[in-house]
Design an enzyme around this catalytic site. Structure first.
Site, PDB file in Angstrom:
ATOM      1  N   GLY A 218       0.975  -1.845   0.139  1.00 32.39           N
ATOM      2  CA  GLY A 218      -0.155   0.148  -0.189  1.00 32.39           C
ATOM      3  C   GLY A 218       0.685   1.345  -0.291  1.00 32.39           C
ATOM      4  CD  GLU A 250       0.657  -8.703   1.982  1.00 29.23           C
ATOM      5  OE1 GLU A 250       0.087  -7.985   1.800  1.00 29.23           O
ATOM      6  OE2 GLU A 250       0.685 -10.162   2.138  1.00 29.23           O
ATOM      7  N   PRO A 251       4.752  -5.081  -0.294  1.00 30.08           N
ATOM      8  CG  PRO A 251       7.319  -4.081  -0.633  1.00 30.08           C
ATOM      9  CD  PRO A 251       6.311  -4.767  -0.640  1.00 30.08           C
ATOM     10  N   GLY A 252       3.930  -3.402  -4.228  1.00 27.48           N
ATOM     11  CA  GLY A 252       3.609  -4.100  -5.105  1.00 27.48           C
ATOM     12  C   GLY A 252       3.613  -2.316  -6.181  1.00 27.48           C
ATOM     13  NE  ARG A 289      -3.066   3.104 -11.033  1.00 26.30           N
ATOM     14  CZ  ARG A 289      -3.057   4.162 -10.988  1.00 26.30           C
ATOM     15  NH1 ARG A 289      -2.736   5.180 -11.862  1.00 26.30           N
ATOM     16  NH2 ARG A 289      -2.860   5.008  -9.688  1.00 26.30           N
ATOM     17  CE1 TYR A 293      -8.849   1.693  -8.740  1.00 27.38           C
ATOM     18  CE2 TYR A 293      -6.916   1.063 -10.455  1.00 27.38           C
ATOM     19  CZ  TYR A 293      -7.254   1.051  -9.794  1.00 27.38           C
ATOM     20  OH  TYR A 293      -7.531  -0.925  -9.623  1.00 27.38           O
ATOM     21  CB  CYS A 320     -16.765   2.676 -29.162  1.00 28.54           C
ATOM     22  SG  CYS A 320     -15.765   2.233 -30.473  1.00 28.54           S
ATOM     23  CE1 TYR A 348      -2.328  -3.674  -8.610  1.00 27.90           C
ATOM     24  CE2 TYR A 348      -0.464  -1.581  -7.472  1.00 27.90           C
ATOM     25  CZ  TYR A 348      -1.309  -2.696  -7.521  1.00 27.90           C
ATOM     26  OH  TYR A 348      -0.821  -3.959  -5.984  1.00 27.90           O
TER      27      TYR A 348
HETATM   28  C1  PLP Z   1      -2.644  -5.191  -3.882  1.00 30.44           C
HETATM   29  C2  PLP Z   1      -2.298  -5.605  -2.757  1.00 30.44           C
HETATM   30  C3  PLP Z   1      -1.109  -5.680  -2.419  1.00 30.44           C
HETATM   31  C4  PLP Z   1      -0.291  -4.771  -2.315  1.00 30.44           C
HETATM   32  O1  PLP Z   1      -0.676  -3.246  -2.786  1.00 30.44           O
HETATM   33  P1  PLP Z   1       0.629  -1.774  -3.189  1.00 30.44           P
HETATM   34  O2  PLP Z   1      -0.581  -0.951  -3.253  1.00 30.44           O
HETATM   35  O3  PLP Z   1       0.374  -2.298  -4.867  1.00 30.44           O
HETATM   36  O4  PLP Z   1       1.825  -1.714  -2.475  1.00 30.44           O
HETATM   37  C5  PLP Z   1      -0.623  -6.316  -1.319  1.00 30.44           C
HETATM   38  N1  PLP Z   1      -0.841  -7.156  -0.221  1.00 30.44           N
HETATM   39  C6  PLP Z   1      -2.365  -7.952  -0.793  1.00 30.44           C
HETATM   40  C7  PLP Z   1      -3.598  -8.149  -0.116  1.00 30.44           C
HETATM   41  C8  PLP Z   1      -3.043  -6.448  -1.571  1.00 30.44           C
HETATM   42  O5  PLP Z   1      -4.227  -7.286  -1.666  1.00 30.44           O
END
Ligand code: PLP
Length: 393
Positions: A218, A250-252, A289, A293, A320, A348
């Site tokens: 997050g 869990e950074p994405g 995105r 969003y 379209c 994303y």
């Molecule tokens: C989507 C998600 C993430 C990654 O979120 P980011 O905002 O990309 O860091 C981590 N853990 C869980 C459970 C998620 O659903």
């Protein structure tokens, strides 16, 4: 563009590595595992770069699990999140030996226990609690409020832990939460941590001891010059409160978001009485995105164009749908044929792309230093309907 065509995603290997290491190194000697959230960008080359760094992975489907394995990642560094794991997914995850299941409901805990029993294994579990904090982010990417579908009410978690404690086939490993995405201030994270630590204490009183705390992903990135989280300060704040407990993050987005751009070409310029449209070859099916969003992405010209038309352009795609735009009201000098870079598109972006309007998905390229390589071929028209068959009368 001469080599790969347009539109196109381009990722920087060095930036991906640096971003992951920033999290990893912030922990120093504190026990930790930084599990990259695969859903942000699941290209095998991206996963492979991270696996080589020693990353763990946060997966939400068996498809993501197989991608991690194919990319050389370790199952025992995978945490399995997601609200509806199927029997097949649980079986496969047990077979390869994932690090932990992040459990999101009582029924899911039951299902994991049943599957573990059927294969005579002990499933490592963590309960995902919903700490009921407001992440102050877009409602579609806020997940830690009571009204969201994610996690288990923090008050109900104790009963589930007791149940798990009494099961021969469940092995309590940790406690998990994930409150949302694109969070740019540490305070919601620290509020969640307070609530989670209070629960850890209650569990301790009941004789239930957890080995790790998973605080989810997050961490937000800078899309439009916004202040965001100082990762070292965030990690220091966590470490100062958790004793010796191992921390999983869990950074994405924070790993790949600013390591990627989306390149698109201006096809036509169209000026109405009160709107100027730059119609580009990229669209909402390639980068969802903005439409989904209302997200902001900076747009930069790839070559400064001194002879272009200067205006406030809406950058729109060929699809379209009125919602098909990449950016609105951008002061740019443009000519037809120019290339634009849509910035901060590494997370994303491709993973949310589709074939809407029968548009083949675009190519992906990875660069490092002066080298560049295709890491996913552009789909062909044949690929679009390769799985389809005429109905036989
Ligand atoms: C989507 C998600 C993430 C990654 O979120 P980011 O905002 O990309 O860091 C981590 N853990 C869980 C459970 C998620 O659903």
């Amino acid at each position: 563009m001469a080599t790969y065509g347009s539109p196109l995603y381009v990722y920087s290997r060095t930036d991906i590595e640096d971003n992951w290491r920033q999290f990893d190194q912030a922990f120093g000697t504190h026990p930790h595992l930084v599990c990259y959230a695969v859903k942000a960008n699941s290209n095998l080359a991206v996963l492979n770069v991270l696996a080589k760094c020693g990353a763990g992975f946060d997966i939400v489907s068996v498809g993501e699990l197989e991608r991690v394995l194919a990319a050389g990642g370790n199952a025992n560094k995978c945490v399995f999140s997601g609200v509806a794991k199927t029997v097949i997914e649980i079986e496969r995850a047990l077979e390869v030996g994932v690090r932990c299941f992040n459990v999101e409901s009582a029924s899911e805990l039951q299902r994991i226990e049943t599957v573990a029993k059927s294969v005579n294994k002990k499933a490592p579990i963590s309960i995902r609690v919903n700490p009921n904090v407001d992440a102050k982010t877009h409602p579609y990417i806020s997940t830690g409020l009571k009204e969201n579908k994610f996690g288990i009410d923090i008050d109900e978690a104790i009963d589930l832990y007791k149940k798990a404690q009494n099961s021969e086939f469940l092995d309590i490993q940790g406690l998990d939460c994930h409150i949302g995405s694109q969070i740019t201030d540490v305070s919601p994270f620290l509020d969640a941590l307070d609530k989670v630590l209070a629960l850890v204490e209650q569990l301790n009183d009941q004789g239930i001891h957890i080995h790790h705390l998973d605080l989810g992903g997050g961490v937000g990135i800078d899309y439009e010059g916004e202040e965001t989280i100082d990762i070292q300060a965030y990690v220091d704040a966590i470490i100062s409160q958790v004793g010796k407990t191992e921390i999983i993050l869990e950074p994405g987005r924070a790993i790949v978001g600013n390591a990627g751009i989306f390149i698109t070409k201006v096809e036509f310029l169209k000026q109405n009485s009160d709107h100027e449209f730059a119609i580009v070859d990229g669209a909402m099916n390639d980068l969802l995105r903005p439409s989904f969003y209302n997200a902001y992405h900076n747009v930069l010209p790839i070559n400064q164009n001194p002879t272009g038309i200067t205006a406030q352009w809406d950058i729109v795609g060929p699809i379209c749908e009125t919602g098909d735009f990449l950016a609105k009201n951008r002061d740019l000098s443009l000519s037809e044929g120019d290339y634009l870079a849509v910035m901060s598109a590494g997370a994303y972006g491709f993973t949310m792309s589709s074939n809407y309007n029968s548009r083949p998905r675009v190519a992906e390229v990875m660069v490092s230093d002066t080298k560049h390589q295709c890491i996913r071929k552009r789909e062909t028209i044949q690929d679009l309907f390769a799985q389809e068959k005429l109905y036989g009368y």
